[in-house]
Design a protein around this motif. Structure first.
Motif, PDB file in Angstrom:
ATOM      1  N   VAL A   1       0.910  -1.156   0.039  1.00 51.76           N
ATOM      2  CA  VAL A   1      -0.116  -0.046   0.040  1.00 51.76           C
ATOM      3  C   VAL A   1       0.887   1.032   0.102  1.00 51.76           C
ATOM      4  CG1 VAL A   1      -1.839   1.024   1.233  1.00 51.76           C
ATOM      5  CG2 VAL A   1      -1.509  -1.511   1.624  1.00 51.76           C
ATOM      6  N   PRO A   2       0.626   2.164  -0.800  1.00 54.90           N
ATOM      7  CA  PRO A   2       1.528   3.428  -0.590  1.00 54.90           C
ATOM      8  C   PRO A   2       1.438   3.946   0.515  1.00 54.90           C
ATOM      9  CG  PRO A   2       0.086   3.335  -2.849  1.00 54.90           C
ATOM     10  CD  PRO A   2      -0.416   2.410  -1.868  1.00 54.90           C
ATOM     11  N   ARG A   3       2.669   4.520   0.974  1.00 56.25           N
ATOM     12  CA  ARG A   3       2.589   5.185   2.294  1.00 56.25           C
ATOM     13  C   ARG A   3       2.046   6.700   2.166  1.00 56.25           C
ATOM     14  NH1 ARG A   3       6.383   5.162   6.648  1.00 56.25           N
ATOM     15  NH2 ARG A   3       7.617   3.859   5.390  1.00 56.25           N
ATOM     16  N   ARG A   4       0.768   6.528   2.796  1.00 60.04           N
ATOM     17  CA  ARG A   4       0.279   8.164   2.763  1.00 60.04           C
ATOM     18  C   ARG A   4      -0.565   8.230   4.096  1.00 60.04           C
ATOM     19  NH1 ARG A   4      -2.846   7.422  -1.802  1.00 60.04           N
ATOM     20  NH2 ARG A   4      -1.283   7.224  -3.702  1.00 60.04           N
ATOM     21  N   PRO A   5      -0.638   9.285   4.758  1.00 58.13           N
ATOM     22  CA  PRO A   5      -1.294   9.426   6.115  1.00 58.13           C
ATOM     23  C   PRO A   5      -2.491   9.046   5.992  1.00 58.13           C
ATOM     24  CG  PRO A   5      -0.378  11.505   5.363  1.00 58.13           C
ATOM     25  CD  PRO A   5      -0.092  10.465   4.166  1.00 58.13           C
ATOM     26  N   GLU A   6      -3.336   9.169   4.735  1.00 56.79           N
ATOM     27  CA  GLU A   6      -4.844   8.994   5.033  1.00 56.79           C
ATOM     28  C   GLU A   6      -5.049   7.299   4.792  1.00 56.79           C
ATOM     29  OE1 GLU A   6      -3.498  10.754   2.573  1.00 56.79           O
ATOM     30  OE2 GLU A   6      -4.018  10.015   0.645  1.00 56.79           O
ATOM     31  N   VAL A   7      -4.072   6.738   4.230  1.00 58.62           N
ATOM     32  CA  VAL A   7      -4.416   5.107   4.060  1.00 58.62           C
ATOM     33  C   VAL A   7      -3.985   4.574   5.532  1.00 58.62           C
ATOM     34  CG1 VAL A   7      -3.551   3.105   2.743  1.00 58.62           C
ATOM     35  CG2 VAL A   7      -3.549   5.445   1.679  1.00 58.62           C
ATOM     36  N   THR A   8      -4.940   3.826   5.894  1.00 62.42           N
ATOM     37  CA  THR A   8      -4.871   2.965   7.052  1.00 62.42           C
ATOM     38  C   THR A   8      -5.223   1.656   6.794  1.00 62.42           C
ATOM     39  OG1 THR A   8      -7.052   3.730   7.822  1.00 62.42           O
ATOM     40  CG2 THR A   8      -4.886   4.895   8.686  1.00 62.42           C
ATOM     41  N   ARG A   9      -5.967   1.257   5.629  1.00 60.76           N
ATOM     42  CA  ARG A   9      -6.396  -0.175   5.462  1.00 60.76           C
ATOM     43  C   ARG A   9      -5.918  -0.715   4.166  1.00 60.76           C
ATOM     44  NH1 ARG A   9     -10.886  -2.156   7.416  1.00 60.76           N
ATOM     45  NH2 ARG A   9     -12.013  -1.044   9.148  1.00 60.76           N
ATOM     46  N   CYS A  10      -5.653  -1.967   4.050  1.00 60.76           N
ATOM     47  CA  CYS A  10      -5.276  -2.549   2.795  1.00 60.76           C
ATOM     48  C   CYS A  10      -6.454  -2.621   2.006  1.00 60.76           C
ATOM     49  CB  CYS A  10      -5.024  -3.965   3.213  1.00 60.76           C
ATOM     50  SG  CYS A  10      -4.874  -5.134   1.685  1.00 60.76           S
ATOM     51  N   PRO A  11      -6.311  -2.017   0.792  1.00 64.80           N
ATOM     52  CA  PRO A  11      -7.538  -2.038  -0.221  1.00 64.80           C
ATOM     53  C   PRO A  11      -7.986  -3.323  -0.839  1.00 64.80           C
ATOM     54  CG  PRO A  11      -5.459  -1.104  -1.276  1.00 64.80           C
ATOM     55  CD  PRO A  11      -5.198  -1.507   0.052  1.00 64.80           C
ATOM     56  N   ARG A  12      -7.281  -4.371  -0.340  1.00 65.80           N
ATOM     57  CA  ARG A  12      -7.677  -5.229  -1.072  1.00 65.80           C
ATOM     58  C   ARG A  12      -8.349  -6.219  -0.233  1.00 65.80           C
ATOM     59  NH1 ARG A  12      -3.945 -10.057  -1.957  1.00 65.80           N
ATOM     60  NH2 ARG A  12      -5.005 -11.128  -3.630  1.00 65.80           N
ATOM     61  N   CYS A  13      -7.532  -6.346   1.171  1.00 71.32           N
ATOM     62  CA  CYS A  13      -8.605  -7.405   2.116  1.00 71.32           C
ATOM     63  C   CYS A  13      -9.048  -6.520   3.158  1.00 71.32           C
ATOM     64  CB  CYS A  13      -7.565  -8.375   2.800  1.00 71.32           C
ATOM     65  SG  CYS A  13      -6.366  -7.774   3.499  1.00 71.32           S
ATOM     66  N   GLY A  14      -8.724  -5.345   3.399  1.00 65.50           N
ATOM     67  CA  GLY A  14      -9.519  -4.392   4.301  1.00 65.50           C
ATOM     68  C   GLY A  14      -9.013  -4.667   5.831  1.00 65.50           C
ATOM     69  N   SER A  15      -7.661  -5.213   5.718  1.00 65.46           N
ATOM     70  CA  SER A  15      -7.104  -5.349   6.990  1.00 65.46           C
ATOM     71  C   SER A  15      -6.379  -4.189   7.555  1.00 65.46           C
ATOM     72  CB  SER A  15      -5.874  -6.621   7.087  1.00 65.46           C
ATOM     73  OG  SER A  15      -4.918  -6.658   8.028  1.00 65.46           O
ATOM     74  N   THR A  16      -6.208  -3.851   8.875  1.00 65.25           N
ATOM     75  CA  THR A  16      -5.457  -2.513   9.103  1.00 65.25           C
ATOM     76  C   THR A  16      -4.128  -2.912   9.611  1.00 65.25           C
ATOM     77  OG1 THR A  16      -6.522  -2.963  11.307  1.00 65.25           O
ATOM     78  CG2 THR A  16      -7.451  -1.252   9.893  1.00 65.25           C
ATOM     79  N   ASP A  17      -3.778  -4.081   9.495  1.00 63.37           N
ATOM     80  CA  ASP A  17      -2.469  -4.434  10.048  1.00 63.37           C
ATOM     81  C   ASP A  17      -1.362  -4.406   8.770  1.00 63.37           C
ATOM     82  OD1 ASP A  17      -0.809  -5.678  11.702  1.00 63.37           O
ATOM     83  OD2 ASP A  17      -1.632  -7.615  11.704  1.00 63.37           O
ATOM     84  N   LEU A  18      -0.960  -2.997   8.771  1.00 55.24           N
ATOM     85  CA  LEU A  18      -0.014  -2.715   7.858  1.00 55.24           C
ATOM     86  C   LEU A  18       1.522  -2.411   8.599  1.00 55.24           C
ATOM     87  CD1 LEU A  18      -1.949   0.182   5.884  1.00 55.24           C
ATOM     88  CD2 LEU A  18      -1.789  -2.282   5.375  1.00 55.24           C
ATOM     89  N   THR A  19       2.469  -3.060   7.925  1.00 52.25           N
ATOM     90  CA  THR A  19       3.783  -3.102   8.540  1.00 52.25           C
ATOM     91  C   THR A  19       4.797  -2.370   7.480  1.00 52.25           C
ATOM     92  OG1 THR A  19       5.475  -4.373   9.308  1.00 52.25           O
ATOM     93  CG2 THR A  19       4.163  -5.411   7.797  1.00 52.25           C
ATOM     94  N   GLU A  20       6.047  -1.804   8.133  1.00 58.30           N
ATOM     95  CA  GLU A  20       7.093  -1.200   7.314  1.00 58.30           C
ATOM     96  C   GLU A  20       7.989  -2.411   7.266  1.00 58.30           C
ATOM     97  OE1 GLU A  20       9.915   2.255   8.329  1.00 58.30           O
ATOM     98  OE2 GLU A  20       7.948   2.411   9.157  1.00 58.30           O
ATOM     99  N   ASN A  21       7.865  -3.395   8.019  1.00 64.45           N
ATOM    100  CA  ASN A  21       8.941  -4.239   7.987  1.00 64.45           C
ATOM    101  C   ASN A  21       8.717  -5.563   6.961  1.00 64.45           C
ATOM    102  OD1 ASN A  21      10.960  -6.005   8.931  1.00 64.45           O
ATOM    103  ND2 ASN A  21      10.019  -6.592  10.621  1.00 64.45           N
ATOM    104  N   TRP A  22       9.321  -5.237   5.673  1.00 67.11           N
ATOM    105  CA  TRP A  22       8.990  -6.267   4.891  1.00 67.11           C
ATOM    106  C   TRP A  22      10.198  -6.195   3.708  1.00 67.11           C
ATOM    107  CZ3 TRP A  22       9.072  -3.810  -0.135  1.00 67.11           C
ATOM    108  CH2 TRP A  22       8.541  -2.639  -0.198  1.00 67.11           C
ATOM    109  N   GLU A  23      10.511  -7.248   3.013  1.00 63.25           N
ATOM    110  CA  GLU A  23      11.540  -7.312   2.159  1.00 63.25           C
ATOM    111  C   GLU A  23      11.218  -7.944   0.838  1.00 63.25           C
ATOM    112  OE1 GLU A  23      14.872  -6.863   2.528  1.00 63.25           O
ATOM    113  OE2 GLU A  23      14.888  -6.298   4.512  1.00 63.25           O
ATOM    114  N   GLY A  24      11.794  -7.477  -0.147  1.00 65.68           N
ATOM    115  CA  GLY A  24      11.613  -7.929  -1.447  1.00 65.68           C
ATOM    116  C   GLY A  24      10.281  -7.723  -1.974  1.00 65.68           C
TER     117      GLY A  24
END
Lengths: 70, 147
Positions: free
Chosen positions: A16-39
């Motif tokens: 998900v693009p990092r923007r302040p207004e984005v708090t949900r995953c547009p695909r599954c609706g989960s609010t569990d977004l993390t900065e800790n990802w690789e690849g």
């Protein structure tokens, strides 16, 4: 370290693009977004060889390869 | 023979930017690029999935952070090896020393006593404890220690 331009959904690995207004995953609706990802996998066409081999790739989009907590 | 994958060398640390540019260009010019892969923890290259070498060459031509044109094609198996790492539980054996990287025992070294693959858990005994102390933790909490 450079700030990542995306946040990854812990549930479906969608990026998900990092923007302040984005708090949900547009695909599954989960609010569990993390900065800790690789690849990253950018799926452009669904007739890719990877579809079916990699379980989280289903529809075109950008996905993280690995997601994890801090 | 399926669709091959071509590696493209990039400036280290700019893999994601290059991948996004390739995606944008593939869509704009309607090139037959099926996917773009940035392998985790491998610096300085991205993999482009496309049926032909010249399509990849077209897609990366002139991108600032690209250091080397598409190389020799790589097989699907090798790509899958890069993006599907073996789970930690399969890399450790009973008797190995591991370090805990999460939870209350973070930073502590422990010996693997047993593996519970169906729950993705490990039974550990803390090495540094004064008395025998066994704990069960998720396999993601540990990192193998080189001996």
């Amino acid at each position: 370290m450079k700030r990542k331009p995306f946040l990854a959904c812990m549930n479906c690995r969608f990026l998900v693009p990092r923007r302040p207004e984005v708090t949900r995953c547009p695909r599954c609706g989960s609010t569990d977004l993390t900065e800790n990802w690789e690849g990253m996998i950018i799926l452009i066409k669904t007739d890719s060889e990877l579809v079916g081999k990699v379980e989280y790739l289903k529809e075109p989009g950008r996905y993280a390869v690995e997601v994890g907590r801090e | 023979m399926g669709v091959p994958f071509f590696p493209v060398r990039t400036v280290s640390g700019r893999e994601i930017d290059v991948a996004l540019l390739i995606e944008e260009r593939a869509r704009a010019k309607n090139l037959d690029v099926k996917s773009v892969i940035v392998p985790p923890r491998i610096k300085g290259f991205v993999i482009v999935e496309s049926p032909a070498h010249f399509v990849v060459a077209e897609a990366v031509r002139g991108i600032k952070y690209v250091r080397g044109g598409p190389g020799k094609k790589i097989s699907l198996e090798e790509v899958l090896k890069m993006i599907k790492p073996v789970p930690i539980i399969e890399t450790v054996e009973v008797g190995d020393i591991v370090e805990l990287v999460a939870g209350v025992f973070k930073g502590v070294k422990a010996r693997v006593e047993a593996k519970i693959p169906e729950k993705n858990e490990l039974v550990l005994s803390i090495v540094e404890a004064a008395y025998p102390l066994q704990i069960t933790v998720p396999a993601d909490y540990v990192r193998p220690v080189r001996r």
